[in-house]
Scaffold this motif. Structure first.
Motif, PDB file in Angstrom:
ATOM      1  N   ASP A  96       0.795  -1.158  -0.015  1.00 20.42           N
ATOM      2  CA  ASP A  96       0.021   0.124   0.047  1.00 20.42           C
ATOM      3  C   ASP A  96       0.914   1.249  -0.012  1.00 20.42           C
ATOM      4  O   ASP A  96       0.297   2.352  -0.627  1.00 20.42           O
ATOM      5  CB  ASP A  96      -0.965   0.094   1.024  1.00 20.42           C
ATOM      6  CG  ASP A  96      -1.891  -1.139   1.085  1.00 20.42           C
ATOM      7  OD1 ASP A  96      -2.960  -0.862   0.686  1.00 20.42           O
ATOM      8  OD2 ASP A  96      -1.704  -2.335   1.424  1.00 20.42           O
ATOM      9  N   ARG A 118      -7.707   3.929   3.584  1.00 15.85           N
ATOM     10  CA  ARG A 118      -8.167   3.451   2.142  1.00 15.85           C
ATOM     11  C   ARG A 118      -8.580   1.995   2.685  1.00 15.85           C
ATOM     12  O   ARG A 118      -9.887   1.620   1.955  1.00 15.85           O
ATOM     13  CB  ARG A 118      -6.808   3.182   1.657  1.00 15.85           C
ATOM     14  CG  ARG A 118      -6.980   2.803   0.222  1.00 15.85           C
ATOM     15  CD  ARG A 118      -5.945   2.881  -0.566  1.00 15.85           C
ATOM     16  NE  ARG A 118      -4.923   3.994  -0.522  1.00 15.85           N
ATOM     17  CZ  ARG A 118      -3.770   4.077  -0.162  1.00 15.85           C
ATOM     18  NH1 ARG A 118      -2.932   3.028   0.246  1.00 15.85           N
ATOM     19  NH2 ARG A 118      -3.131   5.244  -0.026  1.00 15.85           N
ATOM     20  N   GLN A 121     -12.258   2.168   4.044  1.00 12.82           N
ATOM     21  CA  GLN A 121     -13.262   2.696   2.930  1.00 12.82           C
ATOM     22  C   GLN A 121     -13.677   1.528   1.830  1.00 12.82           C
ATOM     23  O   GLN A 121     -14.710   1.566   1.560  1.00 12.82           O
ATOM     24  CB  GLN A 121     -12.615   3.859   2.166  1.00 12.82           C
ATOM     25  CG  GLN A 121     -12.707   5.183   3.163  1.00 12.82           C
ATOM     26  CD  GLN A 121     -11.883   6.248   2.244  1.00 12.82           C
ATOM     27  OE1 GLN A 121     -11.395   6.034   1.311  1.00 12.82           O
ATOM     28  NE2 GLN A 121     -11.676   7.237   2.943  1.00 12.82           N
TER      29      GLN A 121
END
Length: 219
Positions: A96, A118, A121
């Protein structure tokens, strides 16, 4: 959040563990590929800080393992390998983020927060029950990782059931979610949609409680 720090430099690991705990993380520390894979096997790790140069192998082995398991675990690579090629390779493997040593702890913590947000979500758009996964942001449904094509009403009906796993949804409740107020609805419309959905999923996926309604998942 339960974090795994994979770092073989004892002094760096000691300082990072202390700082991460002050930031509110629960920290596990591994200095080898073997021990890191054992920690990941517990199923409790939610975030990984990963060094690449380890005494018993390369940290990329750990990253590949995480991606092969299809687990949604953010991985931030923290390594002395600072070339552009190394960064590109790490990100292409599925990391990531990538941070080269030496680094500022504040920057690492900021990157961890971004990676966590991230993933959170992405997770919030996923509805899962057994081998069935719905991605509400992509409007897609998969069964055993195979993409299914569902008409709009069937998709909406399945979404209503997945959003209420373990809770029985009456015919009236489902009609209210599928149809606008005043829209004409046939007396057996929900039953027809359920019938069509059942053809596409395992036989016991959608359960009927006669006279009450429908449910997916455990009650």
């Amino acid at each position: 959040m339960h974090l795994l720090l994979v770092e073989d430099d004892h002094l760096v690991a000691q300082g990072l563990c202390r700082s991460l705990r002050q930031e509110g993380y629960s920290v596990e520390h591994s200095a080898t590929v073997k021990h890191a894979l054992q920690c990941l096997g517990s199923g409790e790790i939610e975030l990984v800080i990963l060094d690449l140069g380890l005494p018993d192998g390369d940290g990329s082995q750990i990253l590949k393992h995480i991606k092969a398991q299809k687990k949604v675990i953010p991985v931030v690579i923290l390594t002395a390998r600072s070339s552009i090629d190394d960064k590109v390779q790490g990100l292409d493997m599925g990391a990531d983020d990538y941070l080269a040593k030496p680094f500022e702890p504040a920057e690492l913590f900021a990157r961890l927060r971004v990676a966590s947000r991230r993933v959170n979500q992405a997770q919030s758009s996923l509805l899962q029950c057994g081998d069935v996964t719905m991605d509400t942001s992509a409007h897609s449904v998969t069964l055993n990782d195979e993409l299914l094509s569902l008409p709009r009403k069937e998709y909406m009906l399945l979404k209503a059931l997945l959003e209420n796993q373990g809770r029985v949804q009456s015919k009236q409740q489902l009609e209210n979610k599928l149809y606008q107020w005043g829209e004409e609805v046939g007396s057996n419309t929900i039953e027809v949609h359920i019938h069509h959905l059942r053809k596409k999923f395992p036989s016991d996926f959608i359960k009927t409680l006669r006279g009450i309604g429908y449910v997916v998942g455990k009650r």
